[in-house]
Design an enzyme around this catalytic site. Structure first.
Site, PDB file in Angstrom:
ATOM      1  CB  ALA A  76      13.208  56.286   5.605  1.00  0.00           C
ATOM      2  CG  HIS A  77       9.693  54.701   2.470  1.00  0.00           C
ATOM      3  ND1 HIS A  77      10.056  54.646   1.366  1.00  0.00           N
ATOM      4  CD2 HIS A  77       9.990  53.938   3.582  1.00  0.00           C
ATOM      5  CE1 HIS A  77      10.761  53.350   1.324  1.00  0.00           C
ATOM      6  NE2 HIS A  77      11.067  53.422   2.822  1.00  0.00           N
ATOM      7  CG  ASN A  78       5.614  53.433   4.111  1.00  0.00           C
ATOM      8  OD1 ASN A  78       4.665  54.482   3.452  1.00  0.00           O
ATOM      9  ND2 ASN A  78       6.129  52.920   3.097  1.00  0.00           N
ATOM     10  NE  ARG A  94       6.448  60.833  -3.490  1.00  0.00           N
ATOM     11  CZ  ARG A  94       7.541  61.359  -3.626  1.00  0.00           C
ATOM     12  NH1 ARG A  94       8.310  63.100  -2.812  1.00  0.00           N
ATOM     13  NH2 ARG A  94       8.127  61.429  -5.405  1.00  0.00           N
ATOM     14  CD  GLN A 140       9.609  55.365  -2.052  1.00  0.00           C
ATOM     15  OE1 GLN A 140       8.918  56.016  -0.718  1.00  0.00           O
ATOM     16  NE2 GLN A 140       9.832  54.039  -2.591  1.00  0.00           N
TER      17      GLN A 140
END
Length: 331
Positions: free
Chosen positions: A240-242, A219, A199
């Site tokens: 959440a991420h992305n 991130r 991450q």
């Protein structure tokens, strides 16, 4: 400080009708208005109540200005919007004085713009950049390498991790966490043990974004989580991420958005919505409260309201409920 109705009209982009010298000090509801307050009316019924209130002036639509109204008016095509602008003009929040509090810990490499306020017990890490007129509230922790633009408001006890960049005029309310590691793991098929997937991406937040209290935005895993310009995020939202969120999206409280979701511009996400991974919500779509969207689904339909789990257009959902009701009666 009170302003004349003429001054307010120029500042907010409305037309003054009646006594432009009327002094206005605040905004109010019909019930609580005083002679120095202004109220707003969007239709005939509310206009009657507004005119009957003690308020010194009324924000209303063009049609009302054509009638014989004695009370001073601000005339506009969007009364509610102009009311919000007047409220900001007259009730601007009191800001901390510029300067660094004696209890703050600021790394010597940090770059701090003019008229910045850094409150008690703030930690500002190595190579941070703060734009002009930005305020960092008490107890906030800004990690190394974070960039925050001009005129930002970072409230109390906010945590911003490394690899995060905020644009200008961003407001982040108390307890929010920005740029933390995403929830990503790989399972070892031989041992059954979960190991963390990297991450190491970043978080990019555009101009004019507002992030509610105790919201969390992760991130990216390898690339970036992106929050577009003008996005409004309510309290207790998790992103959440992305995730990629387009401009002017609104997300209400208790919504959870899983990894690699794309939400296009002008979409509306109501409260307690759950969106699984790799979903795409196309421009202008509306997800009603407590919708559930399964993985990889595409939600499309500008202005269309979706409801239920799995989310589908509300007209379809209501037909299904009607069928179920008829079947229940037969039983």
């Amino acid at each position: 400080m009170p302003l004349s109705l003429e001054e307010i009209a120029r500042a907010v982009g409305a037309r003054c009708s009646g006594d432009g010298k009327t002094q206005i000090a605040g905004v109010a509801s019909f019930a609580s208005a005083a002679a120095t307050d202004i109220v707003f009316a969007e239709d005939g019924d509310s206009l009657e109540s507004a005119l009957g209130s003690p308020a010194g002036a009324v924000i209303t639509a063009e049609s009302a200005a054509a009638t014989n109204v004695k009370k001073p008016l601000l005339v506009t095509t969007q009364p509610r919007l102009i009311f919000a602008r007047v409220a900001r003009l007259l009730h601007e929040p009191r800001r901390q004085s510029a300067g660094v509090h004696s209890t703050a810990v600021v790394h010597r490499s940090a770059k701090i713009g003019k008229h910045v306020s850094i409150g008690p017990n703030v930690i500002l890490g190595e190579d941070c950049v703060l734009g002009e007129h930005t305020r960092i509230g008490p107890g906030s922790c800004i990690s190394s390498g974070v960039t925050i633009g001009s005129d930002c408001f970072i409230d109390n006890n906010v945590t911003i991790y490394s690899g995060t960049r905020l644009g200008s005029r961003v407001a982040v309310h108390a307890g929010a966490v920005l740029g933390s590691a995403g929830f990503g793991y790989v399972r070892d098929e031989q041992t059954g043990v979960y190991e963390a997937f990297p991450q190491i991406g970043r978080l990019e937040i555009g101009d004019d974004v507002e992030i509610g209290a105790n919201a969390t935005i992760d991130r990216g895993a390898l690339d970036a989580t992106v929050i577009g310009r003008g996005v409004k995020i309510d309290n207790l939202v998790h992103i959440a991420h992305n995730v990629i969120i387009g401009d002017n999206v609104v997300i209400a409280a208790l919504t959870g958005i899983s990894g690699s979701v794309v939400i296009e511009k002008n979409a509306v996400i109501a409260g307690q919505v759950g969106i699984a991974d790799h979903v795409r919500v196309e421009e202008g779509a509306i997800l009603g409260a407590q919708c559930g969207v399964p993985s990889k689904k595409v939600i499309r339909g500008k202005g269309v309201v979706f409801w239920g789990t799995p989310a589908r257009p509300i007209a379809e959902y209501l037909k299904e409920l009607a069928v179920l009701a008829r079947m229940a009666k037969k039983d």
